[in-house]
Design an enzyme around this catalytic site. Structure first.
Site, PDB file in Angstrom:
ATOM      1  N   HIS A 124     -11.116  -9.539   3.514  1.00  0.00           N
ATOM      2  CA  HIS A 124     -10.105  -8.916   4.123  1.00  0.00           C
ATOM      3  C   HIS A 124      -9.570 -10.278   5.303  1.00  0.00           C
ATOM      4  CE1 HIS A 124      -8.456  -6.778   7.833  1.00  0.00           C
ATOM      5  NE2 HIS A 124      -8.458  -5.690   7.026  1.00  0.00           N
ATOM      6  N   ASP A 201     -19.677  -9.404   7.240  1.00  0.00           N
ATOM      7  CA  ASP A 201     -18.536  -8.489   7.783  1.00  0.00           C
ATOM      8  C   ASP A 201     -19.041  -7.101   7.184  1.00  0.00           C
ATOM      9  OD1 ASP A 201     -16.417  -6.855   8.030  1.00  0.00           O
ATOM     10  OD2 ASP A 201     -14.912  -8.258   6.958  1.00  0.00           O
ATOM     11  N   GLN A 204     -16.850  -2.482   5.887  1.00  0.00           N
ATOM     12  CA  GLN A 204     -17.015  -1.419   4.859  1.00  0.00           C
ATOM     13  C   GLN A 204     -18.288  -0.879   4.560  1.00  0.00           C
ATOM     14  OE1 GLN A 204     -14.241   0.321   3.646  1.00  0.00           O
ATOM     15  NE2 GLN A 204     -12.919  -0.913   4.571  1.00  0.00           N
ATOM     16  N   LYS A 227     -14.530   3.237  11.333  1.00  0.00           N
ATOM     17  CA  LYS A 227     -14.794   3.578   9.885  1.00  0.00           C
ATOM     18  C   LYS A 227     -16.048   4.225   9.796  1.00  0.00           C
ATOM     19  CE  LYS A 227     -12.636  -0.733   8.332  1.00  0.00           C
ATOM     20  NZ  LYS A 227     -11.277  -0.473   7.946  1.00  0.00           N
ATOM     21  N   CYS A 365      -4.612  -5.656   3.644  1.00  0.00           N
ATOM     22  CA  CYS A 365      -5.025  -6.879   4.458  1.00  0.00           C
ATOM     23  C   CYS A 365      -5.889  -7.835   3.628  1.00  0.00           C
ATOM     24  CB  CYS A 365      -5.601  -6.367   5.594  1.00  0.00           C
ATOM     25  SG  CYS A 365      -4.585  -5.779   6.655  1.00  0.00           S
TER      26      CYS A 365
HETATM   27  N1  7TS Z   1     -13.440  -6.372   7.377  1.00  0.00           N
HETATM   28  C1  7TS Z   1     -13.338  -5.534   6.236  1.00  0.00           C
HETATM   29  C2  7TS Z   1     -14.124  -5.599   4.973  1.00  0.00           C
HETATM   30  C3  7TS Z   1     -12.121  -4.456   6.398  1.00  0.00           C
HETATM   31  O1  7TS Z   1     -12.047  -3.702   5.357  1.00  0.00           O
HETATM   32  C4  7TS Z   1     -11.449  -4.359   7.742  1.00  0.00           C
HETATM   33  C5  7TS Z   1     -10.425  -3.341   7.878  1.00  0.00           C
HETATM   34  C6  7TS Z   1     -11.904  -5.265   8.588  1.00  0.00           C
HETATM   35  C7  7TS Z   1     -12.609  -6.392   8.408  1.00  0.00           C
HETATM   36  C8  7TS Z   1     -11.187  -5.241   9.945  1.00  0.00           C
HETATM   37  O2  7TS Z   1     -11.730  -3.776  10.729  1.00  0.00           O
HETATM   38  P1  7TS Z   1     -11.086  -3.734  12.080  1.00  0.00           P
HETATM   39  O3  7TS Z   1     -11.867  -2.252  12.413  1.00  0.00           O
HETATM   40  O4  7TS Z   1     -11.170  -4.641  13.155  1.00  0.00           O
HETATM   41  O5  7TS Z   1      -9.647  -3.467  11.779  1.00  0.00           O
HETATM   42  N2  7TS Z   1      -9.955  -2.594   6.452  1.00  0.00           N
HETATM   43  C9  7TS Z   1      -8.884  -1.777   6.592  1.00  0.00           C
HETATM   44  C10 7TS Z   1      -8.394  -1.263   5.358  1.00  0.00           C
HETATM   45  O6  7TS Z   1      -8.905  -1.640   4.559  1.00  0.00           O
HETATM   46  N3  7TS Z   1      -7.427  -0.656   5.596  1.00  0.00           N
HETATM   47  O7  7TS Z   1      -7.236  -0.692   6.978  1.00  0.00           O
HETATM   48  C11 7TS Z   1      -8.135  -1.546   7.432  1.00  0.00           C
END
Ligand code: 7TS
Length: 407
Positions: A124, A201, A204, A227, A365
């Site tokens: 990501h 990370d 997910q 999430k 992303c």
């Molecule tokens: N890493 C992964 C693997 C992710 O899927 C996401 C967000 C992030 C980091 C960042 O997370 P955040 O909560 O700090 O934004 N992924 C997604 C997605 O797949 N669609 O919207 C956000």
């Protein structure tokens, strides 16, 4: 199907009972953010209704109640991750902030000119850009583990990337664009054999599988509350205590200090050293409630149920001519990315919304992943413990209808 009382779980999520465009809502955008059970909504609302005050500094009852609930949530996170100590649990805004924090504190003090940071081809942007910023600041370089057409990392290439300049590995436990679950335990062992620490990370993976930071032996781990059926704007950074102790603070301000004078400031102990400013108090408490909710159901049960859902969905969509699944790793989480001949993913998303189905269309992303597959975007259905086979049937028939319109 595995034993999970999905109908009763669905009753816990008030948003799921509504209709969108006169059709029952089918929410399949869980990888972007998942919905919240009553217990999480109530925990937040009850804090504001009955207990709210700023934490840590107050002698009055409300401040003590909020502090107890806040620190209680930290202990819940510790147990959830099987961390050794609550000193290793830092509340942050989410996975993105966690990775930026590591880059700007651990990274700035341990990574320099010509040093190398290993990431993978399926990250990501949140696990690419903070390292690129660090590289610009320090003159370090990014090395990228390649993947196969199925969306699996090529581990021989990973092993051969290590050299005397390698300083850090940062990898997704599970890819948001492909669903691939990476063999992180093995990858961490490889990195440690070169004395290189690893950032995982878990944005997910955390909602879909049991995480044991001690068994994995990762050095840092980040996830986002939103999430995980919890509030948005709150997340967790886990770090091994010795590493966190040695790192400089990220931001300066309240809670992260012990003593301030104009000559010198002494920083607070862990975890507060990294928690400058008034935190998202009610949201931390809401995250604690989300963890209670998930552990009540059991992550192993959730994982088994979602595996069945993914298998069913994959079988069903494979029968649609002109549909290509993007990401076919042997070990996948509940994410189905696909493209349809002759239909732009954004049109798929818009048309599915007209029948009440929420999916995501875009680059997720993860633009380098789109470049790898030479597609501008994909449509992505991502599942949670409250989704059902019936909902997948509705998705599949809506896709078949949609194809008729475009062909
Ligand atoms: N890493 C992964 C693997 C992710 O899927 C996401 C967000 C992030 C980091 C960042 O997370 P955040 O909560 O700090 O934004 N992924 C997604 C997605 O797949 N669609 O919207 C956000």
């Amino acid at each position: 199907m595995s034993a999970l009382d999905v109908l009763s779980i669905r009753k816990d999520f008030p948003i799921l009972t509504q209709k969108i465009r006169e059709k029952p809502l089918i929410y399949l955008d869980n990888a972007a953010s998942s919905q919240k059970p009553d217990s999480v909504i109530d925990a937040i609302s009850n804090n504001y209704r009955f207990d709210y005050a700023n934490i840590h500094r107050g002698v009055h009852t409300l401040s003590q109640r909020s502090t107890d609930s806040f620190e209680g949530a930290r202990e819940k996170v510790r147990v959830f991750l099987n961390a050794e100590s609550v000193k290793e649990i830092i509340f942050i805004r989410g996975a993105t902030e966690g990775i930026n924090l590591i880059a700007q504190t651990y990274g700035r003090s341990n990574i320099g000119q010509d040093d190398e940071i290993i990431i993978t081809a399926m990250e990501h942007h949140a696990n690419i850009v903070p390292w690129q910023i660090l590289c610009e600041q320090t003159g370090a370089r990014l090395r990228v583990v390649p993947m196969t057409e199925r969306g699996e990392l090529i581990l021989d290439d990973y092993r051969s990337l290590f050299n005397s300049k390698t300083r850090l590995v940062s990898i997704a436990h599970m890819s948001n664009a492909l669903g691939t679950v990476n063999p992180v335990a093995e990858m961490i062992k490889t990195a440690h054999s070169h004395n290189v620490p690893v950032v995982l990370d878990g944005a997910q993976s955390a909602p879909h599988m049991t995480t044991d930071v001690r068994a994995l032996d990762c050095d840092f781990y980040v996830f986002s509350g939103h999430k995980l059926y919890g509030p948005a704007g709150i997340g967790v950074l886990y770090g091994k205590q010795a590493l966190l102790e040695a790192m400089p603070p990220y931001q300066g301000g309240g809670d992260m200090i012990r003593k301030v004078s104009f000559q010198k400031t002494e920083y607070n102990d862990l975890p507060y050293k990294f928690e400058a400013g008034t935190p998202a108090i009610a949201d931390v408490i809401g995250l604690g409630a989300a963890i209670d909710y998930i552990t009540g159901i059991g992550l192993d049960n959730i994982a088994a149920y979602e595996d069945d859902l993914l298998r069913y969905a994959t079988e069903q969509v494979n029968q649609i001519t002109g549909l290509r699944i993007i990401g076919e790793a042997a070990h996948k989480g509940a994410i189905l990315s696909f493209v349809l001949d002759g239909v732009h993913p954004h049109d798929i998303g818009t048309l599915l919304d007209t029948v009440g189905i929420a999916i995501r269309a875009g680059h997720h992303c993860a633009m380098p992943v789109m470049d790898f597959y030479q597609v501008p975007a994909t449509a992505r259905a991502s599942f949670a413990m409250y989704n059902t086979e019936q909902e997948i049937d509705v998705l599949v028939s809506a896709l078949k209808e949609l194809i008729k319109v475009f062909r």
